[in-house]
Scaffold this motif. Structure first.
Motif, short mmCIF file in Angstrom:
data_model
loop_
_atom_site.label_atom_id
_atom_site.label_comp_id
_atom_site.label_asym_id
_atom_site.label_seq_id
_atom_site.Cartn_x
_atom_site.Cartn_y
_atom_site.Cartn_z
N THR A 1 2.16 3.04 -1.24
CA THR A 1 1.93 4.45 -0.91
C THR A 1 0.52 4.92 -1.23
N SER A 2 -0.32 4.06 -1.76
CA SER A 2 -1.71 4.44 -1.97
C SER A 2 -2.42 4.45 -0.63
N SER A 3 -3.46 5.25 -0.53
CA SER A 3 -4.20 5.39 0.72
C SER A 3 -5.58 4.77 0.59
N ALA A 4 -6.27 4.65 1.71
CA ALA A 4 -7.60 4.05 1.70
C ALA A 4 -8.62 4.94 1.01
N ASN A 5 -8.25 6.16 0.67
CA ASN A 5 -9.14 7.01 -0.13
C ASN A 5 -8.92 6.80 -1.62
N ASP A 6 -7.94 5.97 -1.96
CA ASP A 6 -7.64 5.64 -3.36
C ASP A 6 -8.27 4.31 -3.74
N TYR A 7 -8.52 4.16 -5.05
CA TYR A 7 -8.91 2.87 -5.61
C TYR A 7 -7.80 2.46 -6.57
N ILE A 8 -7.48 1.17 -6.60
CA ILE A 8 -6.27 0.75 -7.30
C ILE A 8 -6.43 -0.66 -7.84
N SER A 9 -5.68 -0.98 -8.90
CA SER A 9 -5.55 -2.36 -9.35
C SER A 9 -4.31 -2.46 -10.23
N VAL A 10 -4.03 -3.67 -10.68
CA VAL A 10 -2.85 -3.97 -11.48
C VAL A 10 -3.27 -4.73 -12.72
N VAL A 11 -2.68 -4.37 -13.86
CA VAL A 11 -2.85 -5.13 -15.10
C VAL A 11 -1.48 -5.66 -15.50
N GLN A 12 -1.35 -6.98 -15.56
CA GLN A 12 -0.11 -7.58 -16.07
C GLN A 12 -0.33 -7.89 -17.55
N PHE A 13 0.68 -7.66 -18.35
CA PHE A 13 0.48 -7.93 -19.77
C PHE A 13 1.74 -8.51 -20.38
N SER A 14 1.50 -9.34 -21.37
CA SER A 14 2.56 -9.85 -22.26
C SER A 14 1.89 -9.93 -23.62
N SER A 15 1.63 -11.16 -24.11
CA SER A 15 0.86 -11.28 -25.36
C SER A 15 -0.61 -10.92 -25.14
N THR A 16 -1.08 -11.11 -23.90
CA THR A 16 -2.44 -10.73 -23.51
C THR A 16 -2.35 -9.99 -22.17
#
Length: 1149
Positions: free
Chosen positions: A283-298
């Motif tokens: 649902t993000s648009s091309a006017n948005d900037y986005i990323s993902v952080v996966q985490f567990s121990s790090t």
């Protein structure tokens, strides 16, 4: 004496070829360097003669004979040039004023829609009566069906109803509910506003629409909705469209923190978190900037985007969804590392984003870890102001920390039990973004290609809210919007005319993020091809000198006052089709003057670039003058009379669409028959005793007006011919054409006299002769219809190739199939300079002349100049700078119906031609591999440069086996090299399947690249050892082949993760880096994503913007609760697009 020769015997063994070579005699004719040099000199002389006698290039390099360059020299020698000054600030101010007027009108249109919608949806408003069947819809089976309409040129001749709007409702919404029927009835009142906007505010308004918060969309003018392949109407929910979300919440920076610790493997928690994260991404648009952080121990990020947020294009979103979908639970839980990484990503992007975006962090976890509040408090500064949404999953989750994080950072918190529905609980996230901000600021989307047929466009959108209630609250009602097609912006840029080809200028438009909406290096703003436009930083487009001066910051930092800067730049030029031939090794030095300012009340900036030097640099920018020259307006131009004249005009000059010409031009039009003995193919419609012409759409004062007039009619062609005859015309398409272009048309038409004479007197006969100018005007002899209505000579390969070569040189194309039935042809082109500037350095050409002739005719001529090449043991080639074959002996006997793939863009190093010879040149440094970015082809291009400044001879060797001798010599004053390979003394194969130097394989270009797999690789490489029986060699080659297979696998995996590269592009990178089989996928992806490969590849993020009507994004997102959390909405799975096709090869043009 017997004339024995060497014989190749080919035997098919298990679908693979094993080549056995039998030396029956060594009594054969050899070739040497001196002979090759003499052949190269003879070919150079032949090209000079062809250029001067057949093309009639003219000028001092042709001894002053008649031709294009001589024409402009004569004008100069007669004092018909004059100096003048260009005030760039004045021009830019005029353009900016016109832009402001355009956007002011659009914003008024949208404000009127918003006001009318607010009033219509207010309690107590007058409501139209009747059930749903009373009102027109976009579908035949809904409401009263589709209203009747007519083809409207303002909408690219789409059938529309200007008397009615239509409504549509997504499949997930009950169209028969009382709530929906009420909105349909109320918004029917918007028709008066829609119609009034066109009549009284902006007659050029495109689509106008309003979308309600419960998903009713009303569009004007009315038309039938698009259908899917199965015949059903495409589903459309406006609430998850980027323009809708953008208008209600503005642009956003989004970071998703997703827990992948071991406990997430319980009770389906990981699957729920993955689904939720992918929904946010979707649902993000091309006017948005986005990323993902996966985490567990790090904590970690996607290898493609390790240290920054990325624009939410469909490609980038798919890459992020793939990354999330591959997560597997393991390890412990560390909140602190997760939030540290999140703010690192946000900080890295802040300097490149506008000031009006909000920051959002979505936090998904089931664990308990050390409180990150102190980190958040220190990093979430006022200028960031991140809103944090926390979601905890399962019985073991720590509620206290995530809930406090959300509360302290203006967000919301929710806990989901193991049997709960995370997506349903996330409904408030969408509601908060869509309704909680209550933004009434006008927002403008990034460009996208309208699948309703209007080409590249941007959308202005504005949230609509009710009047405040007794508690001061406003209810969100929906979004009002209207579109601006990019040709409208281009028409504004074209609103000035410098009246001279001598002044090279261009303009660009950038947004607040410094990314280009319009730029000459990008896909044309006139494009109507559905696809994903490149949306690139202005730094990438303008080059290193621009970046070194931090021009991007200067432009974005300016207000509505005009800024300016002088730069000296060096720019490489395309050799032709950049997707295959790359860039010339010669850079063109330019002095450029930049003028720039913000377009008031908009998020856009306009730049004007003029080639020249400021004559008064000490003055204010507003007073800067750039010195220039132009042709004077001549009092008269005499008619051509068959005698020697300095200049003359040949009448009539017929617009190229002679197939639509009225009857009064018929004496000048004929259809070619075999009995005529013409050089053109039978059946071709051509001009007789007249010249044809064409103008690029951008040459018209209103490119958008030109486009809206397509397809052309006989009456429109009559108006264009009237302009050619008199310089003026009434009701001409595209508004008007410059008077300076009319004078050049008159002057250049006189060239047809010498072209016509060359048809009978020149030793080399041409098929088509033409000249294109830097303003976008082109003349063709004989004239013939060009099917491409977007034709621009400046973008054609023959023009670019001529510009890239030195003045006085012959630039040869590779063979190609003529579009008009002449069979296999090739082009010789040569640049034209302003009069009196033949010997000047750093002068950009004002045009290029081109000449097409038969491939068989050319190959026969080359064969007669190099007789030793007829020997069976000598192979000769003309090869261009990019390694493509221009001519070889077999082309002389090419059949008229030969497959184009058998002669066009044949690569010298291809496995079927001379891979071993190519490898020797490559390993010795005579061939250099390069990469560049084609913003038109939308691809990273790998290409080669053949560097031979003097004659060369070398042994072709491989694995200790001598295959023959290569002799090469540059062909003077051209872009080609004569190469001969003498195999008379070899006992080995000259043609090997694969070649490598110092253990590193060389790369085939994209045109002929093929991955090497399975036994085919090992058995073919076996030939390099000289005999098929060498066991040691076979083992070695099988090992090499196994390593190659792993490289191909790595490339494919990198391609799946990183949207900027195709599998072949990733493979090139692996090979060019000389990486061994130990290179890990993570290392490769990290190198690509982190920018360390910038030396090898220009990494550009391609942006697909606003998918409101993109076929790939028409459906709603799977199970996303938007306004009603109980609704289930289905979307087609996202697919990363295939690498765009290369631009079509030049044909006559």
């Amino acid at each position: 004496m017997h004339n024995w020769k060497m014989v190749e015997l080919r035997i098919s063994v298990t679908c693979q070829q094993v080549v056995l070579l039998f030396a029956l005699s060594t009594c054969v004719l050899a070739i040497d360097q001196a002979t090759v040099n003499s052949y190269a000199a003879a070919i150079s002389s032949f090209l000079d003669t062809t250029r001067c006698e057949s093309l009639r290039a003219g000028g001092s390099t042709c001894g002053g004979s008649s031709g294009a360059q001589t024409l402009f020299n004569n004008l100069h020698n007669s004092g018909n040039y004059e100096s003048f000054y260009v005030n760039g600030a004045h021009i830019l101010s005029s353009i900016a004023s016109n832009f402001e007027d355009l956007f002011r009108k659009k914003e008024t249109v949208i404000d009127n829609i918003a006001t009318a919608a607010r009033n219509s949806l207010a309690a107590g408003a007058e409501v139209s009566q009747g059930d749903l069947n009373t009102f027109y819809s976009a579908e035949t089976g809904m409401g009263a069906g589709v209203p009747s309409g007519v083809a409207d040129p303002n909408f690219n001749n789409k059938v529309v109803s200007t008397a009615h709007s239509v409504f549509t409702v997504p499949n997930s919404v009950n169209a028969n509910s009382a709530e929906i029927a009420d909105v349909v009835r109320r918004t029917y009142n918007l028709d008066d506003t829609f119609i009034s906007n066109v009549a009284n505010v902006d007659s050029d308004t495109k689509w106008q629409y309003f979308a309600s918060q419960n998903a009713v969309t009303r569009v004007y003018p009315g038309f039938e909705w698009d259908r899917s392949c199965d015949g059903s109407y495409s589903d459309y929910d406006p609430r998850i469209r980027p323009w809708f979300v953008l208008a209600s919440s503005g642009p956003k920076d989004i970071v998703i923190l997703i827990d992948k610790s071991g406990s997430m493997g319980q009770y389906g928690r990981m699957d729920k978190a993955i689904e939720a994260a992918q929904a946010v991404i979707s649902t993000s648009s091309a006017n948005d900037y986005i990323s993902v952080v996966q985490f567990s121990s790090t904590a970690g990020t996607p290898a493609c985007f390790p240290s920054r947020l990325v624009r939410a294009t469909s490609d980038n979103k798919q890459a992020l969804k793939d990354f999330v979908g591959d997560l597997r639970p393991s390890g412990g839980t560390d909140f602190q590392s997760a939030f540290t990484k999140a703010f690192d990503l946000i900080d890295s992007t802040r300097g490149t984003r506008g000031t009006n975006c909000q920051t959002v962090i979505v936090f998904l976890t089931d664990g308990d870890a050390e409180d990150p509040s102190s980190i958040i408090s220190a990093r979430n500064t006022q200028d960031i102001g991140a809103t944090i949404f926390s979601f905890t999953l399962g019985s073991g989750a720590s509620v206290a920390v995530p809930s406090r994080i959300a509360e302290e950072n203006n967000g919301l918190y929710s806990h989901i039990d193991d049997n709960g529905d995370l997506l349903t609980e996330m409904a408030f996230y969408y509601k908060y973004l869509a309704y909680g901000i209550q933004s009434t600021v006008m927002q403008w989307t990034a460009p996208y290609i309208d699948s309703w047929g209007l080409g590249l466009m941007i959308t202005g959108a504005k949230g609509v809210y009710s009047e405040a209630d007794s508690n001061g609250y406003h209810t969100f009602l929906g979004v009002a919007a209207a579109d601006v097609v990019l040709p409208q912006l281009l028409s504004v840029v074209q609103s000035y005319n410098l009246e001279s080809m001598a002044v090279t200028t261009y303009s660009f438009i950038v947004n607040e993020d410094g990314e280009a909406l319009v730029h000459p290096l990008q896909k044309s703003a006139l494009s109507t091809t559905v696809g994903e436009p490149i949306y690139t930083s202005i730094d990438e487009l303008e080059g290193s000198e621009f970046q070194a001066e931090d021009m991007r910051s200067l432009i974005l930092g300016t207000g509505t006052s005009i800024g300016g800067r002088q730069l000296q730049v060096n720019r490489a030029l395309p050799r032709g089709d950049i997707s295959k031939e790359g860039l010339t090794g010669n850079s063109y030095a330019q002095n450029l003057v930049y003028f720039y300012q913000r377009i008031a009340t908009t998020p856009f900036f306009i730049g004007l670039v003029i080639d020249g030097v400021v004559s008064n640099p000490g003055s204010s920018v507003a007073a800067w003058n750039v010195a220039a020259r132009k042709l004077k307006q001549l009092d008269t131009i005499p008619l051509c009379n068959g005698t020697s004249q300095q200049w003359c005009k040949k009448q009539p000059q017929l617009y190229h669409r002679i197939d639509l010409s009225p009857t009064d031009t018929s004496p000048f039009v004929k259809t070619v028959t075999s009995a005529m003995g013409a050089n053109q193919p039978d059946g071709a419609l051509i001009t007789e005793n007249a010249v044809g012409w064409v103008a690029a759409p951008t040459l018209f004062s209103s490119p958008e007006g030109y486009l809206s007039s397509l397809p052309l009619t006989a009456n429109q062609v009559l108006r264009l011919n009237e302009w050619a005859s008199t310089g003026t015309a009434t009701n001409m398409i595209g508004g008007n054409l410059p008077s300076s272009s009319h004078q050049v048309l008159m002057l250049a038409s006189g060239l047809a006299e010498s072209w016509q004479e060359a048809e009978t007197s020149a030793s080399t006969k041409g098929i088509w002769t033409y000249v294109g100018f830097s303003d976008g005007l082109a003349l063709l002899h004989p004239g013939t219809p060009i099917s491409n209505e977007f034709y621009d000579p400046r973008a054609r390969s023959w023009y670019l190739r001529g510009v890239a070569e030195d003045f006085g040189a012959s630039a040869l194309s590779t063979p190609y199939l003529d579009a008009f039935g002449a069979g296999a042809v090739l082009t010789l082109s040569s640049s034209i300079r302003e009069g009196g500037q033949e010997a000047a350095s750093g002068v950009y050409p004002i045009g290029v002349a081109g000449f097409d002739f038969s491939v068989t005719q050319f190959a026969s001529a080359i064969g007669s100049l190099s007789p030793d090449c007829s020997s069976s043991t000598v192979a000769c080639y003309l090869v261009d700078r990019s390694g493509y074959i221009v001519s070889k002996e077999s082309f002389a006997s090419l059949s008229s119906n030969a497959d184009e793939n058998s002669y066009s863009y044949l690569f010298f190093g291809d496995t079927s031609i001379e891979p071993a010879a190519f490898a020797e040149l490559y390993c010795a440094g005579h061939i250099v591999v390069n990469t560049t970015r084609s913003y038109v082809a939308e691809a990273t291009v790998t290409y080669y440069t053949l560097k031979l400044s003097s004659p060369l001879s070398m042994t072709i060797d491989g694995n200790g086996c001598t295959r023959g001798t290569l002799y090469a010599s540059p062909v003077a004053r051209s872009n080609v090299f004569f190469i001969a390979i003498d195999g008379s003394n070899t006992g080995c194969l000259r043609k090997t399947y694969y070649a490598y130097c110092s253990g590193q394989e060389y790369l085939y270009p994209q045109a002929s690249a093929q991955p090497f797999v399975s036994e085919q690789c090992a058995n073919a490489r076996q030939q390099q050892c000289g005999t098929p029986s060498s066991t040691a060699c076979l083992v070695e080659e099988q090992a090499n082949c196994a390593a190659e297979r792993q490289r191909v696998t790595l490339g494919a995996m990198a391609s799946r993760q990183c949207p900027s590269f195709s599998a072949e592009q990733a493979r090139y990178l692996v090979l060019a880096m000389g990486s061994g089989s130990s290179l890990s996928v993570a290392m490769l992806a990290g190198i690509i994503g982190g920018g360390a490969a910038a030396v090898l590849l220009v990494v550009v993020v391609a942006i697909k913007v606003k998918g409101r009507r993109s076929p790939r994004e028409r459906g709603t997102i799977n199970n996303i609760p938007v306004a009603n959390p109980t609704r289930s909405e289905v979307a087609p799975p996202g697919q990363a697009p295939a690498l765009p096709s290369a631009p079509p090869m030049y044909s006559v043009n």
